[in-house]
Write an enzyme that holds these catalytic residues in place. Structure first.
Site, PDB file in Angstrom:
ATOM      1  N   ASP A 157       0.830  -1.209   0.000  1.00  0.00           N
ATOM      2  CA  ASP A 157       0.000   0.000   0.000  1.00  0.00           C
ATOM      3  C   ASP A 157       0.861   1.254   0.000  1.00  0.00           C
ATOM      4  O   ASP A 157       0.678   2.158   0.812  1.00  0.00           O
ATOM      5  CB  ASP A 157      -0.961  -0.024   1.191  1.00  0.00           C
ATOM      6  CG  ASP A 157      -1.844  -1.257   1.168  1.00  0.00           C
ATOM      7  OD1 ASP A 157      -1.321  -2.368   1.382  1.00  0.00           O
ATOM      8  OD2 ASP A 157      -3.045  -1.126   0.906  1.00  0.00           O
ATOM      9  N   TYR A 187      -1.708   4.147  -6.279  1.00  0.00           N
ATOM     10  CA  TYR A 187      -2.923   4.903  -5.935  1.00  0.00           C
ATOM     11  C   TYR A 187      -3.270   5.917  -7.026  1.00  0.00           C
ATOM     12  O   TYR A 187      -3.723   7.025  -6.748  1.00  0.00           O
ATOM     13  CB  TYR A 187      -2.814   5.576  -4.555  1.00  0.00           C
ATOM     14  CG  TYR A 187      -2.944   4.571  -3.438  1.00  0.00           C
ATOM     15  CD1 TYR A 187      -1.930   3.654  -3.192  1.00  0.00           C
ATOM     16  CD2 TYR A 187      -4.099   4.490  -2.665  1.00  0.00           C
ATOM     17  CE1 TYR A 187      -2.059   2.684  -2.210  1.00  0.00           C
ATOM     18  CE2 TYR A 187      -4.233   3.524  -1.670  1.00  0.00           C
ATOM     19  CZ  TYR A 187      -3.209   2.636  -1.455  1.00  0.00           C
ATOM     20  OH  TYR A 187      -3.339   1.683  -0.485  1.00  0.00           O
ATOM     21  N   HIS A 301      -3.127  -9.566  -1.102  1.00  0.00           N
ATOM     22  CA  HIS A 301      -3.402  -8.162  -0.759  1.00  0.00           C
ATOM     23  C   HIS A 301      -4.324  -8.054   0.463  1.00  0.00           C
ATOM     24  O   HIS A 301      -3.952  -7.504   1.481  1.00  0.00           O
ATOM     25  CB  HIS A 301      -3.988  -7.392  -1.945  1.00  0.00           C
ATOM     26  CG  HIS A 301      -4.158  -5.933  -1.621  1.00  0.00           C
ATOM     27  ND1 HIS A 301      -3.084  -5.117  -1.308  1.00  0.00           N
ATOM     28  CD2 HIS A 301      -5.264  -5.148  -1.515  1.00  0.00           C
ATOM     29  CE1 HIS A 301      -3.524  -3.901  -1.037  1.00  0.00           C
ATOM     30  NE2 HIS A 301      -4.836  -3.880  -1.145  1.00  0.00           N
ATOM     31  N   HIS A 311     -11.624  -2.948   6.764  1.00  0.00           N
ATOM     32  CA  HIS A 311     -11.694  -4.063   5.798  1.00  0.00           C
ATOM     33  C   HIS A 311     -12.105  -5.394   6.412  1.00  0.00           C
ATOM     34  O   HIS A 311     -11.605  -6.440   6.027  1.00  0.00           O
ATOM     35  CB  HIS A 311     -10.358  -4.211   5.066  1.00  0.00           C
ATOM     36  CG  HIS A 311      -9.978  -2.992   4.281  1.00  0.00           C
ATOM     37  ND1 HIS A 311     -10.796  -2.470   3.300  1.00  0.00           N
ATOM     38  CD2 HIS A 311      -8.884  -2.188   4.347  1.00  0.00           C
ATOM     39  CE1 HIS A 311     -10.194  -1.390   2.777  1.00  0.00           C
ATOM     40  NE2 HIS A 311      -9.057  -1.197   3.407  1.00  0.00           N
ATOM     41  N   HIS A 340      -3.387  -3.966   2.299  1.00  0.00           N
ATOM     42  CA  HIS A 340      -4.781  -3.530   2.335  1.00  0.00           C
ATOM     43  C   HIS A 340      -5.139  -2.724   3.578  1.00  0.00           C
ATOM     44  O   HIS A 340      -5.668  -1.622   3.470  1.00  0.00           O
ATOM     45  CB  HIS A 340      -5.706  -4.738   2.182  1.00  0.00           C
ATOM     46  CG  HIS A 340      -7.064  -4.413   1.631  1.00  0.00           C
ATOM     47  ND1 HIS A 340      -7.263  -3.458   0.655  1.00  0.00           N
ATOM     48  CD2 HIS A 340      -8.296  -4.927   1.910  1.00  0.00           C
ATOM     49  CE1 HIS A 340      -8.568  -3.404   0.369  1.00  0.00           C
ATOM     50  NE2 HIS A 340      -9.208  -4.282   1.110  1.00  0.00           N
ATOM     51  N   VAL A 341      -4.878  -3.279   4.744  1.00  0.00           N
ATOM     52  CA  VAL A 341      -5.114  -2.543   5.990  1.00  0.00           C
ATOM     53  C   VAL A 341      -3.866  -1.696   6.253  1.00  0.00           C
ATOM     54  O   VAL A 341      -2.761  -2.229   6.319  1.00  0.00           O
ATOM     55  CB  VAL A 341      -5.375  -3.515   7.159  1.00  0.00           C
ATOM     56  CG1 VAL A 341      -5.456  -2.749   8.475  1.00  0.00           C
ATOM     57  CG2 VAL A 341      -6.632  -4.315   6.897  1.00  0.00           C
ATOM     58  N   HIS A 342      -4.060  -0.395   6.395  1.00  0.00           N
ATOM     59  CA  HIS A 342      -2.922   0.513   6.478  1.00  0.00           C
ATOM     60  C   HIS A 342      -2.380   0.580   7.895  1.00  0.00           C
ATOM     61  O   HIS A 342      -2.558   1.559   8.622  1.00  0.00           O
ATOM     62  CB  HIS A 342      -3.308   1.898   5.956  1.00  0.00           C
ATOM     63  CG  HIS A 342      -3.809   1.870   4.546  1.00  0.00           C
ATOM     64  ND1 HIS A 342      -4.531   2.877   3.968  1.00  0.00           N
ATOM     65  CD2 HIS A 342      -3.681   0.914   3.590  1.00  0.00           C
ATOM     66  CE1 HIS A 342      -4.826   2.544   2.724  1.00  0.00           C
ATOM     67  NE2 HIS A 342      -4.332   1.354   2.471  1.00  0.00           N
TER      68      HIS A 342
HETATM   69 FE   LIG Z   1      -6.034  -2.135  -0.673  1.00  0.00          FE
END
Ligand SMILES: [Fe+2]
Ligand SMILES: *[C@@H]1O[C@H](CO)[C@@H](O)[C@H](O)[C@H]1NC(C)=O
Ligand SMILES: *[C@@H]1O[C@H](CO)[C@@H](O)[C@H](O)[C@H]1NC(C)=O
Length: 436
Positions: A157, A187, A301, A311, A340-342
């Site tokens: 990410d 992004y 991901h 998520h 995915h999870v930041h």
């Molecule tokens: Fe993502």
């Protein structure tokens, strides 16, 4: 108006001071509140580059001893040729490849060059130039070792903000051999110029060491009616060597490097038991020879284990786990990295939601630094299988020392300093008698 501006500056300074004092008093960071996200950087083409100058150079592993060199030029056609050798300025070998481009709404990409070079010697620095004889901008890369030890940098990410830049500087200092990226690269989110900007941002690193990536949701870029095809930019710009592993898709593949079998899975393509990906994975894991590659590392991901509130319950997590977790467990996969999870989270060895000494360690490393910021809310109480969780930017390093031991470290991006904040030794399941 002027007063308002002054006031807001004053307010900003005040907030900054309170914040800094807070950090100082906070000391041990036990409840470290991370700073907010940073804006996207936009890396423009350098002024002294003409339209045939190679830009956005990145490299990736192809089989045991080859490297794919990818770069983009604008407007003026230039040949897909790489000249290379082991001394600066002396290019004893050369190879030709392909040129392609793509369209996305009104955007037309530059020429995307793709050249596979080799065979190359392991653990060796190569000097190379991309393009025709007139482009003399020399770059260099180091091939990975053929035997352990090997060091991977892991970051997901990523995006392209000030935090990304800072994380990349930390990665650059880590002396890594291969970078693993579990999805969500630029992004760009349909703004194709941001893919070009991302390519320029990562070039200093990605032209020097192989970057091995898999896709995230931000790579899909599918639009109703006007652009129905998914992964157009991602597949064109970040082509990986999927054919070498018998995969029919750039969205999932595997490779062996220095005693480690790395499997890149696709969270945003079919994964059910009748899917091509599932059948490919089953066959791929059956072929692994733990004598030759004692370690198996998997990247996805969307995390299968996650105690962040972000998520939860997505099909790519829940259904993919339900379909594929058994395959990974039976193959005695050592580690699964997700994005995915930041935030950062490390689980114990786990299978079927329970601690299991023969299951993989699951690690979420979606904290590269994108513009969406951190996922800072967690489910309470912390599940017992989650051993470390923290919403901070950062990157990870996996140093596989030998056939039995590897060290994983998470480096928090602490106000632009890399601070080692979590560290464990892993033992390969291929040398754990109870799991054989
Ligand atoms: Fe993502
Ligand atoms: C690459 O293509 C050029 C131009 O067609 C040709 O002269 C050269 O021999 C080719 N090089 C290789 C290694 O095939
Ligand atoms: C593997 O590395 C670990 C950690 O450095 C060390 O304790 C162990 O003795 C090594 N094993 C072999 C066979 O060298």
């Amino acid at each position: 108006m002027a007063v308002k501006v002054q006031l807001s500056w004053f307010t900003l300074v005040a907030i900054f001071m309170v914040f800094s004092v807070g950090l100082f008093v906070g000391g041990a960071h036990s409840s470290y509140i991370r700073p907010p996200p940073r804006e996207d950087l936009f890396i423009s083409k350098s002024d002294d580059d003409d339209s045939s100058s190679p830009q956005q150079v990145h490299i990736s592993l192809v089989g045991q001893d080859k490297m794919r060199i990818s770069w983009i030029t604008n407007d003026t056609p230039s040949p897909a040729t790489v000249k290379y050798g082991t001394s600066p300025g002396v290019y004893s070998d050369s190879a030709n490849g392909t040129v392609s481009s793509y369209r996305y709404l009104l955007y037309k990409s530059g020429d995307i060059h793709d050249v596979v070079i080799g065979p190359l010697k392991p653990n060796t620095v190569y000097y190379y130039i991309c393009g025709g004889p007139d482009t003399a901008h020399e770059l260099s890369f180091k091939t990975p070792p053929v035997q352990l030890p090997i060091k991977f940098a892991v970051t997901g990410d990523l995006g392209q903000t000030g935090w990304t830049d800072s994380t990349l500087q930390h990665v650059a200092k880590s002396n890594y051999d291969v970078l693993l990226l579990p999805g969500d690269l630029s992004y760009a989110d349909v703004n194709q110029d941001l893919w070009d900007s991302f390519g320029r941002l990562v070039e200093p690193l990605a032209s020097q060491r192989p970057w091995m990536v898999t896709q995230g949701n931000h790579e899909v870029e599918k639009l109703p009616i006007v652009h129905r095809e998914p992964f157009t930019a991602y597949n064109a710009r970040w082509r990986m060597s999927f054919e070498e592993s018998g995969s029919g898709s750039n969205l999932y593949y595997s490779f062996d490097v220095a005693g480690v079998h790395v499997v890149m899975l696709g969270s945003y393509t079919d994964f059910d038991e009748n899917s091509d990906q599932y059948k490919w994975l089953e066959a791929d894991l059956k072929k692994v020879d733990r004598g030759r590659t004692p370690w198996i590392v998997v990247l996805i991901h969307a995390p299968w284990y996650n105690s962040n509130t972000a998520h939860q319950g997505e099909s790519e997590s829940v259904d993919m786990k339900a379909a594929m977790e058994g395959l990974l467990y039976q193959a005695r996969v050592d580690v699964v990295f997700a994005g995915h999870v930041h935030a950062y989270e490390r689980f114990t060895r786990v299978y079927n939601d329970k601690a299991d000494n023969c299951g993989p360690v699951h690690i979420t490393i979606g904290d590269g630094g994108n513009r969406e910021g951190l996922a800072s809310k967690y489910i309470d109480p912390k599940p017992e299988i989650s051993l470390f969780r923290e919403a901070s930017f950062g990157h990870g390093e996996l140093e596989v020392v030998n056939a039995t031991h590897a060290q994983w470290t998470w480096h928090r991006n602490d106000d632009d300093n890399a601070v080692e904040s979590d560290s464990i030794w892993l033992t390969s399941l291929s040398s754990t008698p109870a799991c054989l």
